[in-house]
Structure formats: C-alpha cells, structure tokens
Design a protein around this motif. Structure first.
Motif, mmCIF file in Angstrom:
data_model
loop_
_atom_site.group_PDB
_atom_site.id
_atom_site.type_symbol
_atom_site.label_atom_id
_atom_site.label_comp_id
_atom_site.label_asym_id
_atom_site.label_seq_id
_atom_site.Cartn_x
_atom_site.Cartn_y
_atom_site.Cartn_z
ATOM 1 N N THR A 65 -3.738 20.545 -43.672
ATOM 2 C CA THR A 65 -4.742 21.336 -42.971
ATOM 3 C C THR A 65 -5.587 22.222 -43.875
ATOM 4 O O THR A 65 -6.666 22.639 -43.474
ATOM 5 N N SER A 66 -5.079 22.515 -45.089
ATOM 6 C CA SER A 66 -5.772 23.472 -45.951
ATOM 7 C C SER A 66 -5.545 23.153 -47.418
ATOM 8 O O SER A 66 -4.537 22.544 -47.779
ATOM 9 N N VAL A 83 1.328 23.345 -40.006
ATOM 10 C CA VAL A 83 0.375 23.630 -41.075
ATOM 11 C C VAL A 83 0.982 23.188 -42.409
ATOM 12 O O VAL A 83 2.071 23.627 -42.765
ATOM 13 N N MET A 129 -4.029 30.277 -42.233
ATOM 14 C CA MET A 129 -2.932 29.449 -41.730
ATOM 15 C C MET A 129 -2.481 29.937 -40.355
ATOM 16 O O MET A 129 -2.167 29.127 -39.472
ATOM 17 N N ALA A 153 -0.324 23.207 -46.273
ATOM 18 C CA ALA A 153 -1.405 23.697 -47.127
ATOM 19 C C ALA A 153 -1.075 23.435 -48.589
ATOM 20 O O ALA A 153 0.034 23.695 -49.034
ATOM 21 N N ASP A 158 -3.844 13.336 -42.819
ATOM 22 C CA ASP A 158 -4.281 14.000 -41.591
ATOM 23 C C ASP A 158 -3.461 15.243 -41.256
ATOM 24 O O ASP A 158 -3.921 16.108 -40.518
ATOM 25 N N PHE A 159 -2.267 15.380 -41.809
ATOM 26 C CA PHE A 159 -1.446 16.559 -41.525
ATOM 27 C C PHE A 159 -1.656 17.688 -42.537
ATOM 28 O O PHE A 159 -1.120 18.771 -42.359
ATOM 29 N N LEU A 209 -4.768 28.637 -37.758
ATOM 30 C CA LEU A 209 -4.468 27.230 -37.469
ATOM 31 C C LEU A 209 -3.285 27.081 -36.536
ATOM 32 O O LEU A 209 -3.213 26.152 -35.749
ATOM 33 N N LEU A 232 -6.630 16.336 -48.745
ATOM 34 C CA LEU A 232 -7.138 16.427 -47.377
ATOM 35 C C LEU A 232 -7.275 15.060 -46.713
ATOM 36 O O LEU A 232 -7.555 14.982 -45.523
#
Length: 130
Positions: free
Chosen positions: A104-105, A81, A119, A83, A101-102, A122, A98
């Motif tokens: 996530t938030s 994750v 998180m 973020a 691709d890695f 995820l 965003l």
C-alpha cells in the motif's frame, strides 16, 4: 480499525530501534514485532497477522522482494497495510514494490510520524488519521 500491532522487517538494528522508538512515540499502545529478514518474518507470520508490515528491501537471507513473492504465495490473508521502508531512491524499486496489490505504501527511511499517520489512514483509524 486501530493499529494494534506492527511488524518491522529490517536487518539493521539501528533502523529497528528508530522504527520502534517512532512507533511508540506515535502510540505507546502499539505492539511492535521484529524480524531481521524476510525468512524470519514469514515464520513469525505463521503465528500472527499484524495490522501493518513495514519492510526493508536490502537484507541478507531473504530480501524484501523475495519476501513479497513468498508472502503472496503462502498467505491467503495479508496484513491490511504493507509498507516498504527503504533507503532506496530508485524509481524501479518503488514500481516493483507497488506492483504487488497488497503493498500500500513506499517510504524512504527513516520512519516518520507522517508515515505512520498515512498508514493509519489506510486502516481507517480515525484516532491517528487527523
């Protein structure tokens, strides 16, 4: 997968304190690693891979977007994750973050227990996902 360690990357000591406090209130067993900028974070990541990276955008030395570029190029394995946690309200910053691709938030400061629960979900962490 349970959150065992979180790396917070932010140049503001108050924001680092709030993150650490919120994380330890959420789960005192989570190890919190800290970096004051993207360059410090990259150095730290050569020795460890945390479950979560919480990254600010605006920092001296190496900002969050510069970090993401280097992280993508230098590390074959990414934290499960990643973020963004920022004070930026700009839609362009959200879209840019965003785009990786890695990532996530994308959350706005301050860090909240709800952010941490998201998180954990995820990560597939049943303990914190409820």
């Amino acid at each position: 997968m349970r959150m065992h360690s979180i790396l917070t990357v932010d140049d503001d000591e108050n924001d680092q304190f709030i993150c650490t406090y919120t994380i330890h209130r959420f789960d005192p067993g989570i190890k919190v690693l800290q970096a004051m900028n993207g360059l410090e974070a990259l150095t730290l990541l050569k020795a460890t891979t945390p479950d979560v990276i919480i990254l600010d955008i605006n920092m001296p030395v190496m900002n969050g977007f510069e970090f993401l570029e280097h992280y993508r190029e230098e590390f074959a394995t990414h934290a499960p994750v990643v973020a963004m946690l920022t004070s930026s309200h700009h839609a362009a910053d959200r879209e840019r973050a965003l785009h990786y691709d890695f990532v996530t938030s994308y959350f706005e400061k301050p860090l909240t227990p709800e952010n941490l629960r998201a998180m954990a979900v995820l990560l597939g962490d049943g303990k914190h996902g409820a």
